[in-house]
Motif scaffolding. Structure first.
Motif, mmCIF file in Angstrom:
data_model
loop_
_atom_site.group_PDB
_atom_site.id
_atom_site.type_symbol
_atom_site.label_atom_id
_atom_site.label_comp_id
_atom_site.label_asym_id
_atom_site.label_seq_id
_atom_site.Cartn_x
_atom_site.Cartn_y
_atom_site.Cartn_z
ATOM 1 N N GLU A 135 0.817 -1.205 0.000
ATOM 2 C CA GLU A 135 0.000 0.000 0.000
ATOM 3 C C GLU A 135 0.860 1.268 0.000
ATOM 4 O O GLU A 135 0.615 2.190 -0.758
ATOM 5 C CB GLU A 135 -0.924 0.002 1.222
ATOM 6 N N ASP A 136 1.865 1.315 0.873
ATOM 7 C CA ASP A 136 2.638 2.542 1.088
ATOM 8 C C ASP A 136 4.117 2.377 0.762
ATOM 9 O O ASP A 136 4.943 3.188 1.200
ATOM 10 C CB ASP A 136 2.494 2.994 2.547
ATOM 11 N N ARG B 37 1.343 1.250 9.189
ATOM 12 C CA ARG B 37 1.252 0.362 8.028
ATOM 13 C C ARG B 37 2.543 0.371 7.212
ATOM 14 O O ARG B 37 3.036 -0.704 6.825
ATOM 15 C CB ARG B 37 0.072 0.768 7.138
ATOM 16 N N GLU C 298 5.019 -2.763 6.468
ATOM 17 C CA GLU C 298 5.374 -3.155 5.100
ATOM 18 C C GLU C 298 6.880 -3.150 4.899
ATOM 19 O O GLU C 298 7.425 -4.023 4.205
ATOM 20 C CB GLU C 298 4.692 -2.218 4.104
#
Length: 294
Positions: A17-18, A44, A48
């Motif tokens: 996602e990031d 998050r 990750e």
């Protein structure tokens, strides 16, 4: 980036996602990808990054890891908005989170690959802590770095006091942390936090050249050197010399000198299972198993 390896079709994308993780040949590139908040390390993004580092750790094919940031900045550190909103939880939960981040940094530092931080723009707090766990740091002239946690009423948790003190000494580490200033790139180079400072438009080129040179090296030699240096710096002189001596022996074995006259030359269990009663392993086990057991 990835100028030194072949066709774009060889790039292996990963879904985060990031964060962006790309592979091409023996090179992995991690890009922190929250440019709208200067790549601040949210819960998050941090999770990750841990996953990405562990993935690289488990690959035997990858030899070099490059970490950079999107949008003209490396990383502004932990997401203060998230922290201020209470997302980190109570004191015990904060301690657990810091330990998980220490795990990520320790894993990054201990990779048996060469790691390069390519830093542009802001490289602050947790962002600077990422660079200190890497083997090489190349930054731009416009890079600004520091540990401003003191002015936010918090303290560094995974390198800002520990790795920094080992890199630049306790006195300068106190200055950086207690004053909280943001410093120009050249001062980071002078203190030994950065390897090279390059023109703002030359970061990718400089990193490519470094990667190209590293991939020419004897990779086993690089792995051994990194391991020895990382362990030696935390040890007394004589323990450190032990790592050097063992490293020299491993090098000799890898280069063809593994046959030693008074060594068995075969795994003991393999020799034992062969069933020869006169095999050295059987004779010494028979002699040893009841020795001084009375």
């Amino acid at each position: 980036m990835f100028r030194t390896v072949a066709a774009p079709s060889e790039v292996r994308p990963h879904v985060f996602e990031d964060l962006v993780l790309e592979e091409r040949g023996p090179i992995a590139r991690v890009t922190l990808n929250r440019p709208d908040v200067t790549n601040a390390l949210s819960i998050r993004l941090s999770a990750e990054l841990t996953r990405a580092v562990e993935y690289v750790r488990d690959s035997e094919r990858l030899k070099v890891l490059v970490i950079t940031g999107a949008g003209g900045n490396f990383c502004a550190g932990d997401d203060l908005t998230e922290m201020a909103a209470g997302a980190w939880g109570d004191a015990n939960q904060v301690m657990r989170r810091v330990r998980s981040y220490q795990h990520m940094a320790n894993t990054l530092e201990e990779l048996d690959k060469v790691t390069i931080a390519a830093a542009d723009g802001y490289c602050v707090g947790g962002g600077l802590e990422i660079t200190m766990a890497c083997d090489f740091v190349v930054c731009t002239e416009r890079c600004r770095w520091g540990m401003p946690e003191v002015d936010w009423g918090i303290t560094p948790g995974w390198g800002g006091t520990t790795r920094m003190a080992r890199l630049i000494g306790r006195r300068m580490t106190k200055e950086i942390n207690l004053l909280g200033a943001l410093h120009p790139a050249r001062r980071g180079f002078e203190l030994g936090l950065f390897n090279r400072v390059v023109a703002d438009d030359q970061l990718d080129s400089a990193v490519d050249q470094l990667v190209e040179l590293l991939l020419m090296k004897n990779q086993q030699g690089l792995r051994q050197l990194k391991f020895m240096i990382n362990k030696n710096v935390e040890a007394d002189l004589y323990t450190a010399q032990g790592f050097e001596a063992l490293g020299a022996g491993l090098t000799a074995a890898v280069l063809g000198g593994a046959s030693v006259p008074d060594c068995d030359g075969i795994h003991g269990w393999q020799s034992y299972k062969a069933g020869d009663p006169e095999a050295p392993i059987r004779r010494r086990r028979a002699a040893a198993k009841d020795f001084w057991v009375d």
